[in-house]
Design a protein around this motif. Structure first.
Motif, PDB file in Angstrom:
ATOM      1  N   GLU A   2       7.155   8.084 109.751  1.00  0.00           N
ATOM      2  CA  GLU A   2       6.546   8.585 108.507  1.00  0.00           C
ATOM      3  C   GLU A   2       6.692   7.475 107.454  1.00  0.00           C
ATOM      4  N   ILE A   3       5.617   7.187 106.718  1.00  0.00           N
ATOM      5  CA  ILE A   3       5.693   6.175 105.645  1.00  0.00           C
ATOM      6  C   ILE A   3       5.398   6.873 104.327  1.00  0.00           C
ATOM      7  N   ARG A   4       6.334   6.784 103.386  1.00  0.00           N
ATOM      8  CA  ARG A   4       6.128   7.462 102.091  1.00  0.00           C
ATOM      9  C   ARG A   4       6.969   6.792 101.004  1.00  0.00           C
ATOM     10  N   LEU A   5       6.676   7.168  99.748  1.00  0.00           N
ATOM     11  CA  LEU A   5       7.475   6.694  98.625  1.00  0.00           C
ATOM     12  C   LEU A   5       8.879   7.277  98.728  1.00  0.00           C
ATOM     13  N   ILE A   6       9.887   6.534  98.318  1.00  0.00           N
ATOM     14  CA  ILE A   6      11.259   7.035  98.381  1.00  0.00           C
ATOM     15  C   ILE A   6      11.508   8.124  97.324  1.00  0.00           C
ATOM     16  N   ARG A   7      12.499   8.952  97.606  1.00  0.00           N
ATOM     17  CA  ARG A   7      12.866  10.048  96.700  1.00  0.00           C
ATOM     18  C   ARG A   7      14.384  10.073  96.541  1.00  0.00           C
ATOM     19  N   GLN A   8      14.839  10.818  95.529  1.00  0.00           N
ATOM     20  CA  GLN A   8      16.273  11.046  95.270  1.00  0.00           C
ATOM     21  C   GLN A   8      17.056  11.374  96.540  1.00  0.00           C
ATOM     22  N   GLN A   9      16.461  12.244  97.373  1.00  0.00           N
ATOM     23  CA  GLN A   9      17.174  12.718  98.570  1.00  0.00           C
ATOM     24  C   GLN A   9      17.385  11.621  99.611  1.00  0.00           C
ATOM     25  N   ASP A  10      16.799  10.439  99.430  1.00  0.00           N
ATOM     26  CA  ASP A  10      16.925   9.369 100.427  1.00  0.00           C
ATOM     27  C   ASP A  10      18.173   8.510 100.223  1.00  0.00           C
ATOM     28  N   ALA A  11      19.018   8.848  99.225  1.00  0.00           N
ATOM     29  CA  ALA A  11      20.163   7.989  98.892  1.00  0.00           C
ATOM     30  C   ALA A  11      21.072   7.749 100.105  1.00  0.00           C
ATOM     31  N   ALA A  12      21.415   8.799 100.830  1.00  0.00           N
ATOM     32  CA  ALA A  12      22.344   8.637 101.960  1.00  0.00           C
ATOM     33  C   ALA A  12      21.707   7.796 103.062  1.00  0.00           C
ATOM     34  N   ALA A  34      30.755  -4.930  96.139  1.00  0.00           N
ATOM     35  CA  ALA A  34      31.165  -4.193  97.337  1.00  0.00           C
ATOM     36  C   ALA A  34      30.570  -2.782  97.406  1.00  0.00           C
ATOM     37  N   ASP A  35      30.415  -2.125  96.232  1.00  0.00           N
ATOM     38  CA  ASP A  35      29.929  -0.730  96.271  1.00  0.00           C
ATOM     39  C   ASP A  35      28.419  -0.615  96.020  1.00  0.00           C
ATOM     40  N   TYR A  36      27.707  -1.741  96.092  1.00  0.00           N
ATOM     41  CA  TYR A  36      26.272  -1.749  95.757  1.00  0.00           C
ATOM     42  C   TYR A  36      25.470  -0.782  96.636  1.00  0.00           C
ATOM     43  N   HIS A  37      25.880  -0.648  97.908  1.00  0.00           N
ATOM     44  CA  HIS A  37      25.123   0.208  98.825  1.00  0.00           C
ATOM     45  C   HIS A  37      25.806   1.552  99.086  1.00  0.00           C
ATOM     46  N   SER A  38      26.711   1.954  98.194  1.00  0.00           N
ATOM     47  CA  SER A  38      27.319   3.287  98.347  1.00  0.00           C
ATOM     48  C   SER A  38      26.266   4.346  98.043  1.00  0.00           C
ATOM     49  N   VAL A  39      26.515   5.570  98.524  1.00  0.00           N
ATOM     50  CA  VAL A  39      25.566   6.668  98.267  1.00  0.00           C
ATOM     51  C   VAL A  39      25.452   6.907  96.762  1.00  0.00           C
ATOM     52  N   ALA A  40      26.571   6.806  96.039  1.00  0.00           N
ATOM     53  CA  ALA A  40      26.551   7.039  94.587  1.00  0.00           C
ATOM     54  C   ALA A  40      25.674   5.984  93.896  1.00  0.00           C
ATOM     55  N   ALA A  41      25.823   4.725  94.305  1.00  0.00           N
ATOM     56  CA  ALA A  41      25.027   3.659  93.685  1.00  0.00           C
ATOM     57  C   ALA A  41      23.543   3.859  93.984  1.00  0.00           C
ATOM     58  N   TRP A  42      23.234   4.256  95.224  1.00  0.00           N
ATOM     59  CA  TRP A  42      21.830   4.490  95.578  1.00  0.00           C
ATOM     60  C   TRP A  42      21.268   5.700  94.833  1.00  0.00           C
ATOM     61  N   THR A  43      22.093   6.715  94.645  1.00  0.00           N
ATOM     62  CA  THR A  43      21.632   7.902  93.909  1.00  0.00           C
ATOM     63  C   THR A  43      21.220   7.495  92.498  1.00  0.00           C
ATOM     64  N   ALA A  44      22.042   6.667  91.855  1.00  0.00           N
ATOM     65  CA  ALA A  44      21.738   6.221  90.487  1.00  0.00           C
ATOM     66  C   ALA A  44      20.471   5.357  90.477  1.00  0.00           C
ATOM     67  N   GLN A  51      11.614   7.332  88.458  1.00  0.00           N
ATOM     68  CA  GLN A  51      11.006   7.300  87.125  1.00  0.00           C
ATOM     69  C   GLN A  51      10.009   6.128  87.039  1.00  0.00           C
ATOM     70  N   ASP A  52      10.397   4.986  87.584  1.00  0.00           N
ATOM     71  CA  ASP A  52       9.481   3.831  87.631  1.00  0.00           C
ATOM     72  C   ASP A  52       8.186   4.208  88.351  1.00  0.00           C
ATOM     73  N   GLN A  53       8.343   4.928  89.470  1.00  0.00           N
ATOM     74  CA  GLN A  53       7.166   5.303  90.258  1.00  0.00           C
ATOM     75  C   GLN A  53       6.256   6.228  89.466  1.00  0.00           C
ATOM     76  N   VAL A  54       6.861   7.210  88.761  1.00  0.00           N
ATOM     77  CA  VAL A  54       6.075   8.166  87.965  1.00  0.00           C
ATOM     78  C   VAL A  54       5.313   7.409  86.872  1.00  0.00           C
ATOM     79  N   GLU A  55       5.963   6.404  86.285  1.00  0.00           N
ATOM     80  CA  GLU A  55       5.352   5.697  85.151  1.00  0.00           C
ATOM     81  C   GLU A  55       4.592   4.431  85.563  1.00  0.00           C
ATOM     82  N   GLY A  56       4.456   4.220  86.883  1.00  0.00           N
ATOM     83  CA  GLY A  56       3.652   3.080  87.371  1.00  0.00           C
ATOM     84  C   GLY A  56       4.303   1.724  87.169  1.00  0.00           C
ATOM     85  N   ARG A  57       5.650   1.685  87.039  1.00  0.00           N
ATOM     86  CA  ARG A  57       6.343   0.395  86.864  1.00  0.00           C
ATOM     87  C   ARG A  57       6.825  -0.197  88.183  1.00  0.00           C
ATOM     88  N   GLY A  58       6.745   0.594  89.249  1.00  0.00           N
ATOM     89  CA  GLY A  58       7.200   0.107  90.547  1.00  0.00           C
ATOM     90  C   GLY A  58       6.871   1.134  91.618  1.00  0.00           C
TER      91      GLY A  58
END
Ligand SMILES: CC(C)(COP(=O)(O)OP(=O)(O)OC[C@H]1O[C@@H](n2cnc3c(N)ncnc32)[C@H](O)[C@@H]1OP(=O)(O)O)[C@@H](O)C(=O)NCCC(=O)NCCS
Length: 174
Positions: A2-12, A34-44, A51-58
Motif C-alpha cells: 500500500e502506498i499512501r501519505l504518512i499519518r500520526q499512527q505510523d510513528a511506531a 540517539a533518540d531521534y528515531h524513538s516512537v516519541a520523537a516520531w510522534t512529535a 500539518q505540513d501536508q494539510v497546508e501543502g508545505r510537504g
C-alpha cells in the motif's frame, strides 16, 4: 504494497523501520541524536508533518506491507518553494530486505504524481553522492536529468559530501 501519505499512527512503524535499517542507512544520512528515531520523537515529527501536508508545505509517502503494516520504504517531498520556482526536494530510502525489487521506484512514482498533480509543482530536485550507484540508477530510471556537481554539499554521516544534482521537470507546465 500500500502506498499512501504518512499519518500520526505510523510513528511506531517508522521508528521500527529506521532502527531495523540503521546500518543500511547510516552511510547516506546525517548523524542523528540517539533518540531521534524513538516512537516519541516520531510522534512529535509526524504531528508537524501532517500539518505540513494539510497546508501543502510537504508530503511524506510510505510504502507499507498490506498485511502487517511494516514500512517498506519512504519518499518525502520537502523544501517546497512557490512563486516563480514551484519546486521541491525529494528524499527516499527503502528497507534493506526490499532493495532491488522496484518497490522504491513505485513509491517515488506516487510521490512524483502527487508533486505534479495535487501540489502542481514544476520541478522536483533530488541529489545523491557520486558513490551511491543505486540512487543514481533509481533517479535515471525515473527520468531525472543530471544538472551538475555541488562540492561539499551536505553534511552526511559526519562529513561534507559532494553531491550530483538532478531534477525532473513537469513537461505539462507552461
Ligand atoms: C537508493 C535506494 C533507495 C535504491 O533503492 P532500490 O530498491 O535499488 O530502487 P528500485 O526500487 O528502483 O530498484 C532499482 C532496481 O531494482 C531492480 N528491479 C526493479 N524492479 C524489479 C523487480 N520487480 N524485481 C526485481 N528487481 C527489480 C532494477 O534493477 C531496478 O532498476 P531499473 O528499474 O532501472 O531496472 C536504496 O538503495 C536505499 O534505500 N539506499 C539507502 C538510502 C539512500 O541511499 N537513499 C538515497 C539517498 S540520495
Amino acid at each position: 504494497m500500500e502506498i499512501r501519505l504518512i499519518r500520526q499512527q505510523d510513528a511506531a512503524a517508522l521508528s521500527r523501520f529506521y532502527i531495523d535499517n540503521a546500518e543500511h542507512l547510516q552511510p547516506w544520512e546525517p548523524l542523528r541524536a540517539a533518540d531521534y528515531h524513538s516512537v516519541a520523537a516520531w510522534t512529535a515529527r509526524l504531528r508537524e508533518g501532517e500539518q505540513d501536508q494539510v497546508e501543502g508545505r510537504g508530503a511524506y509517502f510510505a510504502g507499507l506491507h498490506a498485511d502487517t503494516g511494516e514500512i517498506i520504504g519512504v519518499c518525502s517531498l520537502s523544501n517546497i518553494v512557490r512563486g516563480a520556482f514551484q519546486a521541491c526536494h525529494m528524499g527516499y530510502a527503502v528497507g534493506l530486505a526490499h532493495q532491488g525489487q522496484g518497490r522504491m521506484k513505485a513509491i517515488c512514482r506516487r510521490a512524483i504524481q502527487y508533486a505534479f498533480g495535487e501540489l502542481a509543482l514544476h520541478r522536483i530536485m533530488a541529489n545523491y553522492m557520486p558513490r551511491n550507484e543505486r540512487s543514481a540508477q533509481l533517479l535515471r530510471s525515473l527520468g531525472f536529468a543530471r544538472e551538475g556537481l555541488a562540492k561539499r554539499y551536505l553534511l552526511i554521516n559526519g562529513r561534507w559530501e559532494d553531491h550530483i544534482l538532478t531534477s525532473l521537470v513537469n513537461a505539462e507546465c507552461h
